[in-house]
Design an enzyme around this catalytic site. Structure first.
Site, mmCIF file in Angstrom:
data_model
loop_
_atom_site.group_PDB
_atom_site.id
_atom_site.type_symbol
_atom_site.label_atom_id
_atom_site.label_comp_id
_atom_site.label_asym_id
_atom_site.label_seq_id
_atom_site.Cartn_x
_atom_site.Cartn_y
_atom_site.Cartn_z
ATOM 1 N N ARG A 59 -30.793 51.733 90.382
ATOM 2 C CA ARG A 59 -30.862 50.270 90.843
ATOM 3 C C ARG A 59 -31.288 50.135 92.397
ATOM 4 N NH1 ARG A 59 -27.294 48.509 88.322
ATOM 5 N NH2 ARG A 59 -28.675 48.053 86.434
ATOM 6 N N GLY A 71 -26.572 38.243 83.087
ATOM 7 C CA GLY A 71 -25.465 37.709 82.733
ATOM 8 C C GLY A 71 -24.233 38.936 83.262
ATOM 9 N N TYR A 75 -21.952 51.958 81.744
ATOM 10 C CA TYR A 75 -21.760 53.591 81.594
ATOM 11 C C TYR A 75 -21.453 54.393 82.872
ATOM 12 C CZ TYR A 75 -23.986 52.519 77.048
ATOM 13 O OH TYR A 75 -24.490 52.105 75.910
ATOM 14 N N ASP A 76 -20.902 53.655 84.047
ATOM 15 C CA ASP A 76 -20.746 54.297 85.149
ATOM 16 C C ASP A 76 -19.418 55.328 84.982
ATOM 17 O OD1 ASP A 76 -22.681 53.305 86.690
ATOM 18 O OD2 ASP A 76 -21.482 51.413 87.463
ATOM 19 N N LYS A 110 -24.665 43.964 88.353
ATOM 20 C CA LYS A 110 -26.112 44.073 88.983
ATOM 21 C C LYS A 110 -26.171 43.005 90.040
ATOM 22 C CE LYS A 110 -28.405 44.738 84.467
ATOM 23 N NZ LYS A 110 -29.301 44.292 83.547
ATOM 24 N N ASP A 163 -33.788 45.384 83.740
ATOM 25 C CA ASP A 163 -33.697 45.922 82.600
ATOM 26 C C ASP A 163 -33.360 47.364 82.767
ATOM 27 O OD1 ASP A 163 -33.357 45.194 79.901
ATOM 28 O OD2 ASP A 163 -35.028 46.368 79.469
#
Ligand code: ITT
Length: 182
Positions: A167, A8, A142-143, A12, A66
């Site tokens: 990532r 969602g 949280y960036d 990402k 995740d």
């Protein structure tokens, strides 16, 4: 053929597209897979990818990512509960909690799980940084409080973040594996 990225979280997907564009298109799919209660991101992601692949039908491969923020001074909190903590107390209050600690080191970790008819594979990525008061408008989650080499991840472009992020590392490992398959 396309990768069906079950999430969602548009941030990402943006990062995955930036990395995987040369391999296959990336479609964002909404599917509420079971998030097994576990301290292991790999277990959560692999289980989710397998379930989504089996339930969604069609043989197009599935990706699940995740991730979590692990704060050293807080024994790895919020870790696998990062999404819940962001939704409840929020990023700003997590920063205030961490700011009371002398040690501001933290890690982002992600596990990217890939599932197709041949099985499930997982790819891990970690990056270590320092927590700071929120800065920057880019990225997500949280960036704004995660600084790497003097810049918060919210101050980086998608490309800059991918080049150093948890990532990006998992995506690079996955892309290499995928391109080298028979
Ligand atoms: P899906 O489960 O639908 O993929 P989510 O946002 O809930 O989306 P996670 O459970 O993996 O995804 O995310 C855990 C938390 O960590 C969530 O609050 C995210 O915003 C945050 N997060 C994940 N990757 C991040 C990144 O690259 N930068 C900053 N925060 C991140």
């Amino acid at each position: 053929m396309a990768f069906r990225f079950v999430t969602g979280n548009e941030g990402k997907v943006r990062e995955a597209r930036d990395y995987l564009a040369d391999l296959e298109p990336v479609d964002q799919i909404d599917y509420d897979y079971t998030e097994v209660q576990s301290d292991s991101l790999a277990e959560i992601a692999a289980h989710g990818a397998r379930e989504a692949f089996e339930e969604l039908g069609s043989d197009e491969p599935v990706l699940v990512d995740d991730a979590g923020l692990f704060v050293d001074a807080l024994e790895g909190f919020p870790g696998p509960y990062s999404a819940y903590v962001e939704d409840t107390v929020g990023v700003e209050r997590l920063w205030r909690l961490a700011s009371e600690e002398e040690n501001r080191r933290a890690r982002f970790k992600t596990v990217l799980a890939y599932a197709d008819e041949d099985g499930t594979e997982t790819f891990k990525g970690t990056v270590a940084g320092t927590l700071v008061a929120p800065r920057g408008e880019g990225g997500f989650g949280y960036d704004p409080i995660f600084e790497y080499n003097g810049q918060t991840m919210a101050e980086m472009s998608t490309e800059e973040k991918n080049a150093i992020s948890h990532r990006g590392r998992a995506l690079a490992e996955f892309a290499e594996w995928y391109a080298g398959r028979d």
